[in-house]
Design a protein around this motif. Sequence first.
Motif, PDB file in Angstrom:
ATOM      1  N   SER A   3       0.818  -1.221   0.000  1.00  0.00           N
ATOM      2  CA  SER A   3       0.000   0.000   0.000  1.00  0.00           C
ATOM      3  C   SER A   3       0.840   1.254   0.000  1.00  0.00           C
ATOM      4  O   SER A   3       0.406   2.314  -0.459  1.00  0.00           O
ATOM      5  CB  SER A   3      -0.917   0.017   1.228  1.00  0.00           C
ATOM      6  OG  SER A   3      -0.153   0.200   2.419  1.00  0.00           O
ATOM      7  N   THR A  28       7.757  -0.582  -3.105  1.00  0.00           N
ATOM      8  CA  THR A  28       6.351  -0.216  -2.938  1.00  0.00           C
ATOM      9  C   THR A  28       5.814   0.354  -4.248  1.00  0.00           C
ATOM     10  O   THR A  28       6.543   0.423  -5.250  1.00  0.00           O
ATOM     11  CB  THR A  28       6.206   0.821  -1.800  1.00  0.00           C
ATOM     12  OG1 THR A  28       4.823   1.087  -1.557  1.00  0.00           O
ATOM     13  CG2 THR A  28       6.921   2.122  -2.145  1.00  0.00           C
ATOM     14  N   GLY A  29       4.573   0.759  -4.233  1.00  0.00           N
ATOM     15  CA  GLY A  29       3.987   1.356  -5.419  1.00  0.00           C
ATOM     16  C   GLY A  29       4.557   2.742  -5.681  1.00  0.00           C
ATOM     17  O   GLY A  29       4.901   3.468  -4.744  1.00  0.00           O
ATOM     18  N   SER A  36       3.630   6.514  -3.840  1.00  0.00           N
ATOM     19  CA  SER A  36       3.010   6.232  -2.544  1.00  0.00           C
ATOM     20  C   SER A  36       3.733   7.016  -1.454  1.00  0.00           C
ATOM     21  O   SER A  36       4.781   7.620  -1.686  1.00  0.00           O
ATOM     22  CB  SER A  36       3.078   4.736  -2.233  1.00  0.00           C
ATOM     23  OG  SER A  36       4.426   4.334  -2.039  1.00  0.00           O
ATOM     24  N   SER A  77       7.236   5.626  -0.925  1.00  0.00           N
ATOM     25  CA  SER A  77       8.162   5.925  -2.025  1.00  0.00           C
ATOM     26  C   SER A  77       8.729   7.333  -1.920  1.00  0.00           C
ATOM     27  O   SER A  77       9.858   7.590  -2.343  1.00  0.00           O
ATOM     28  CB  SER A  77       7.465   5.748  -3.380  1.00  0.00           C
ATOM     29  OG  SER A  77       6.494   6.754  -3.600  1.00  0.00           O
ATOM     30  N   PRO A  93       9.859  -0.011  -7.834  1.00  0.00           N
ATOM     31  CA  PRO A  93       8.402   0.108  -7.892  1.00  0.00           C
ATOM     32  C   PRO A  93       7.693  -1.232  -8.053  1.00  0.00           C
ATOM     33  O   PRO A  93       8.120  -2.084  -8.836  1.00  0.00           O
ATOM     34  CB  PRO A  93       8.174   0.999  -9.120  1.00  0.00           C
ATOM     35  CG  PRO A  93       9.364   0.729  -9.988  1.00  0.00           C
ATOM     36  CD  PRO A  93      10.517   0.485  -9.052  1.00  0.00           C
ATOM     37  N   HIS A 107       4.369  -3.116  -9.330  1.00  0.00           N
ATOM     38  CA  HIS A 107       3.255  -2.931 -10.260  1.00  0.00           C
ATOM     39  C   HIS A 107       2.370  -4.171 -10.183  1.00  0.00           C
ATOM     40  O   HIS A 107       2.829  -5.292 -10.442  1.00  0.00           O
ATOM     41  CB  HIS A 107       3.775  -2.743 -11.686  1.00  0.00           C
ATOM     42  CG  HIS A 107       4.646  -1.531 -11.855  1.00  0.00           C
ATOM     43  ND1 HIS A 107       4.125  -0.279 -12.101  1.00  0.00           N
ATOM     44  CD2 HIS A 107       5.995  -1.385 -11.795  1.00  0.00           C
ATOM     45  CE1 HIS A 107       5.118   0.590 -12.191  1.00  0.00           C
ATOM     46  NE2 HIS A 107       6.259  -0.049 -12.007  1.00  0.00           N
ATOM     47  N   GLU A 116      -2.099  -5.592 -10.198  1.00  0.00           N
ATOM     48  CA  GLU A 116      -3.521  -5.311 -10.349  1.00  0.00           C
ATOM     49  C   GLU A 116      -4.303  -6.446  -9.697  1.00  0.00           C
ATOM     50  O   GLU A 116      -3.992  -7.620  -9.911  1.00  0.00           O
ATOM     51  CB  GLU A 116      -3.918  -5.210 -11.834  1.00  0.00           C
ATOM     52  CG  GLU A 116      -3.325  -4.010 -12.555  1.00  0.00           C
ATOM     53  CD  GLU A 116      -3.723  -3.962 -14.020  1.00  0.00           C
ATOM     54  OE1 GLU A 116      -4.482  -4.870 -14.448  1.00  0.00           O
ATOM     55  OE2 GLU A 116      -3.287  -3.042 -14.724  1.00  0.00           O
ATOM     56  N   ALA A 130      -0.542 -10.161  -5.717  1.00  0.00           N
ATOM     57  CA  ALA A 130       0.496  -9.179  -5.389  1.00  0.00           C
ATOM     58  C   ALA A 130       1.639  -9.824  -4.620  1.00  0.00           C
ATOM     59  O   ALA A 130       2.762  -9.297  -4.608  1.00  0.00           O
ATOM     60  CB  ALA A 130      -0.101  -8.029  -4.579  1.00  0.00           C
ATOM     61  N   THR A 144       4.351 -10.440  -6.901  1.00  0.00           N
ATOM     62  CA  THR A 144       5.048  -9.189  -7.186  1.00  0.00           C
ATOM     63  C   THR A 144       6.144  -8.951  -6.150  1.00  0.00           C
ATOM     64  O   THR A 144       7.270  -8.563  -6.484  1.00  0.00           O
ATOM     65  CB  THR A 144       4.046  -8.021  -7.169  1.00  0.00           C
ATOM     66  OG1 THR A 144       3.032  -8.251  -8.150  1.00  0.00           O
ATOM     67  CG2 THR A 144       4.726  -6.699  -7.441  1.00  0.00           C
TER      68      THR A 144
END
Length: 311
Positions: free
Chosen positions: A209, A233-234, A237, A240, A248, A250, A252, A263, A266
């Motif tokens: 998150s 992280t995203g 955010s 970040s 990063p 990524h 969905e 995720a 990921t």
Amino acid sequence: MSAIPPETDDASRSATSSKTIDIVGRLRNRLALGKDAERRLIETILADLQFAAHASIADIAVRAGVSEPTITRLARALGFAGTRDMRIHLAQALAIGGAYLRGPSSESTGNASSAGAVAAVAKGAHAALELMTVGLVDTDIDAMAGKIAVAGQILVCGTGGGSSMAAVELQNRLFRLGLKVVSQTDPQLQRMNASVLGEGDVIIGFSLSGKAQSVVDALNIAGQYGAYSLAVTGPESLLSGNADALLPLHFEEDGNIFKPSSARYTLLVAVDIISMATAHIIGSSAIESLRRVRQSLASRDILDPNLPLGD
């Protein structure tokens, strides 16, 4: 790097605590206690939260076959100041947990068989890998790995199911390269461990998150003493924006409420990329460390060289 945020004030704490109220749970518990009119009202609300959150009190009363004061009494019995407060929380419940209140989608129920589960999980994993492959094209992994390879100490932080798993797994991957690394999933220990880092040390924070406050705090604390900070992280955010570098994430979500989030793959991709890039930079001394780990397993009769190292 931004400064450590100030302590949350009373107004913010109140707003945060109000978001934790589970009005659906309260309504379901109340259903067994209420009288006929109240039970009809609760059943009407639970049957159509969208309607109850946005319709007028008069319309709700008509649909439930109760008086408007009954709605007011229910709101107060549930601990709210009035009907407006209750309806705000109904709207919040829809926004936060709507997918779970509506029940499983046809896609979710369509994968009820074991073959369907295999297909759904594999599809999600493949999609996660593809997104990360594309998303990391312009990321300077070697620069990050270079900092990790020569670090005096490495602290890896992650809070929550997936992120804490990633933090522990990265520790597992880096220690066998001969690096001094520790992972922390406890919020207070994250902050405390960060405070003893300094120049030449590295802190790595995982958060899907990007809002894990203890991880943000840890990166800021370590940063003020000169440690290099890497956020996994995203993009864009909170986390970040509080790090020296960003790897990063990524991903969905596919809306299948029965399937564990893809995720997690990921995160594992990020872990493996960091550890492999770091191993290449360390070079021959990493090979010796890996040999020693393999040798240590001989005492447990784990002799097959084709088995994963230490897994």
